[in-house]
Motif scaffolding. Structure first.
Motif, PDB file in Angstrom:
ATOM      1  N   SER C  96       0.853  -1.384   0.615  1.00  0.00           N
ATOM      2  CA  SER C  96       0.251   0.014  -0.155  1.00  0.00           C
ATOM      3  C   SER C  96       1.346   1.396  -0.349  1.00  0.00           C
ATOM      4  O   SER C  96       0.519   2.234  -1.130  1.00  0.00           O
ATOM      5  N   SER C  97       1.393   1.230   1.153  1.00  0.00           N
ATOM      6  CA  SER C  97       2.594   2.583   0.806  1.00  0.00           C
ATOM      7  C   SER C  97       3.750   2.831  -0.154  1.00  0.00           C
ATOM      8  O   SER C  97       3.188   3.591  -1.387  1.00  0.00           O
ATOM      9  N   TYR C  98       3.899   1.664  -0.778  1.00  0.00           N
ATOM     10  CA  TYR C  98       4.783   1.886  -1.734  1.00  0.00           C
ATOM     11  C   TYR C  98       4.023   1.792  -2.568  1.00  0.00           C
ATOM     12  O   TYR C  98       4.387   2.937  -4.503  1.00  0.00           O
ATOM     13  N   CYS C  99       2.514   1.562  -3.731  1.00  0.00           N
ATOM     14  CA  CYS C  99       1.818   1.896  -4.811  1.00  0.00           C
ATOM     15  C   CYS C  99       1.526   3.283  -4.008  1.00  0.00           C
ATOM     16  O   CYS C  99       1.624   3.779  -5.421  1.00  0.00           O
ATOM     17  N   VAL C 100       1.089   3.801  -3.300  1.00  0.00           N
ATOM     18  CA  VAL C 100       0.487   5.073  -3.425  1.00  0.00           C
ATOM     19  C   VAL C 100       2.149   5.705  -3.441  1.00  0.00           C
ATOM     20  O   VAL C 100       1.554   7.387  -4.110  1.00  0.00           O
TER      21      VAL C 100
ATOM     22  N   LYS D  68      18.934  -4.236  -0.706  1.00  0.00           N
ATOM     23  CA  LYS D  68      19.578  -3.289  -0.870  1.00  0.00           C
ATOM     24  C   LYS D  68      18.603  -2.449  -1.786  1.00  0.00           C
ATOM     25  O   LYS D  68      19.507  -1.052  -1.407  1.00  0.00           O
ATOM     26  N   HIS D  69      18.392  -3.083  -2.673  1.00  0.00           N
ATOM     27  CA  HIS D  69      17.526  -2.455  -3.774  1.00  0.00           C
ATOM     28  C   HIS D  69      16.274  -2.145  -3.178  1.00  0.00           C
ATOM     29  O   HIS D  69      14.792  -2.528  -4.401  1.00  0.00           O
ATOM     30  N   LYS D  70      15.524  -1.755  -2.271  1.00  0.00           N
ATOM     31  CA  LYS D  70      14.467  -2.451  -1.596  1.00  0.00           C
ATOM     32  C   LYS D  70      12.931  -1.254  -2.524  1.00  0.00           C
ATOM     33  O   LYS D  70      12.414  -2.299  -2.925  1.00  0.00           O
ATOM     34  N   GLN D  71      13.347   0.282  -2.722  1.00  0.00           N
ATOM     35  CA  GLN D  71      12.689   0.697  -3.207  1.00  0.00           C
ATOM     36  C   GLN D  71      12.408   0.446  -4.751  1.00  0.00           C
ATOM     37  O   GLN D  71      11.297   0.282  -5.120  1.00  0.00           O
ATOM     38  N   HIS D  75       9.076  -1.168  -5.940  1.00  0.00           N
ATOM     39  CA  HIS D  75       8.067   0.052  -7.100  1.00  0.00           C
ATOM     40  C   HIS D  75       7.782  -0.623  -8.627  1.00  0.00           C
ATOM     41  O   HIS D  75       6.919  -0.508  -9.233  1.00  0.00           O
ATOM     42  N   GLU D  76       8.902  -1.532  -9.352  1.00  0.00           N
ATOM     43  CA  GLU D  76       8.515  -2.770 -10.175  1.00  0.00           C
ATOM     44  C   GLU D  76       7.575  -3.185  -9.276  1.00  0.00           C
ATOM     45  O   GLU D  76       6.419  -3.822 -10.223  1.00  0.00           O
ATOM     46  N   VAL D  80       3.315  -4.017 -11.576  1.00  0.00           N
ATOM     47  CA  VAL D  80       2.779  -5.041 -11.546  1.00  0.00           C
ATOM     48  C   VAL D  80       1.195  -4.374 -10.564  1.00  0.00           C
ATOM     49  O   VAL D  80       0.229  -4.903 -11.325  1.00  0.00           O
ATOM     50  N   LEU D  81       0.944  -5.125  -9.127  1.00  0.00           N
ATOM     51  CA  LEU D  81      -0.455  -4.512  -8.683  1.00  0.00           C
ATOM     52  C   LEU D  81      -1.010  -3.747  -9.344  1.00  0.00           C
ATOM     53  O   LEU D  81      -1.971  -3.444  -9.428  1.00  0.00           O
ATOM     54  N   GLY D  82      -0.211  -2.998  -9.662  1.00  0.00           N
ATOM     55  CA  GLY D  82      -1.316  -1.608  -9.601  1.00  0.00           C
ATOM     56  C   GLY D  82      -2.308  -1.641 -11.425  1.00  0.00           C
ATOM     57  O   GLY D  82      -3.486  -1.462 -11.674  1.00  0.00           O
TER      58      GLY D  82
END
Lengths: 132, 132, 132, 132
Positions: C96-100, D68-71, D75-76, D80-82
């Motif tokens: 949720s937080s990353y989506c937003v 290490k590259h969590k963000q 985001h990727e 997909v979720l989007g």
């Protein structure tokens, strides 16, 4: 198909494979479905079916699978190839010349001395990562 | 690469393309990353990059894109082909013979008279759907 | 699973779905196969299965398929969602937080007045293309 | 977007995420491009971008990358979720109910005692393979 001829990579040209697959498609009147958009989906779908064979195994185990189930794996691989050939047929693309052109570009993009053993370019994360 | 030679689909064998791509990989010591699992991912990734060109256009418009941006589209297509060749190299697969073998199977699976103009087999929904 | 509860999008949190799928995986001792690499493959494989439903139809026809075969299509869609949730569980990612966060970035990247009706950004070819 | 609200998986419903992404799409007049066919391609394309992060690393290394590259990885994943949410919006699919329905089916298909630790079902080769 002329099953008398023995097909193998050393003697078969790209054009021969293109012609074989074109005949298959034309005979079934499937040409109209073979738009670039649709064929790009087909390539991706067949690629996923190949990938499915190796989904939950290690990279090492994937060699075992490819060996033990060679025909099954090869059939998935040529399904991808088939749609690549269909795409080339639909868009009048000479695969050999573009393939060589692209590799020539890649030779400049990844000079041997810089690229050697590095998988940095692959992951696109940590471009300077070197082989351990 | 021997750039003196003119490569084209009529005169280039599958083996020649396999050899060209193998040389590129071996020179960069990338062979160890070329496991069946990894290469199946690569094929799927390159397939998605091709697909991206046609993501939000109609099938008709996709022909325009393939024509106007032929080099760009062809380069994405041969990226897929390149990894298919890498996979065949890694697993010692003769693409031509398996391709012909698979098409022969498909000829039986989709007899001309039944398959003609039908896209039923494609969608896997409504197997008896006929072209309108 | 607590089948007494009625699950629906209005009342179900992301965490509830994450917990349901986690329980399913843990009970079967499949956690060890759920590495980011493997799960990214799984997401792509399930995405291809969804795509297969619409492979050779027009965009308009794809709505008919999605309507007539709603359960089948929905099951493919939630197969993708399931692996997205598995990935989030494996990597401790708050969706949720990353989506937003990502949508907020996209709002800046595609300002309403510029992006309106344009599909330029989508095709990545002809970035300034406007809706006809 | 209401940035005052803190979004997190424990408190955010599927419907809230659906509404946020719907607003983004409607404001940009992109709804007409969001056909099931196109959106299935989008999901597959974004899945491939996630996969690309892990293309040439081992499964173990993929955890390091995800950490290490969590963000970047997250985001990727939410890309997909989007598109999964966009698909659900376009086809009026209640993700929660179908997700629970599908898991209930999978619980029967893969009974705990049979499925435990086996990855046989995954590879679809060697259905009886057991964990070593």
């Amino acid at each position: 198909m002329d099953t008398k001829k023995n097909f193998n990579d050393k003697e078969t040209t790209i054009q021969e494979l293109k012609d074989i697959i074109k005949k298959f498609v034309v005979e079934r009147e499937w040409t109209e479905y073979h738009t670039p958009k649709n064929l790009s989906m087909s390539i991706a779908i067949e690629a996923a079916e190949l990938m499915e064979k190796f989904q939950f195994v290690t990279s090492e185990e994937s060699f075992e699978i490819a060996q033990k189930h060679k025909q099954e794996v090869a059939h998935e691989l040529v399904d991808v190839l088939g749609y690549v050939l269909n795409f080339a047929n639909a868009c009048n693309i000479d695969l050999s010349s573009y393939c060589v052109e692209k590799i020539t570009l890649n030779e400049k993009k990844y000079p041997i001395e810089v690229a050697k053993g590095s998988y940095g370019k692959y992951t696109k994360i940590g471009a300077n990562a070197r082989k351990k």
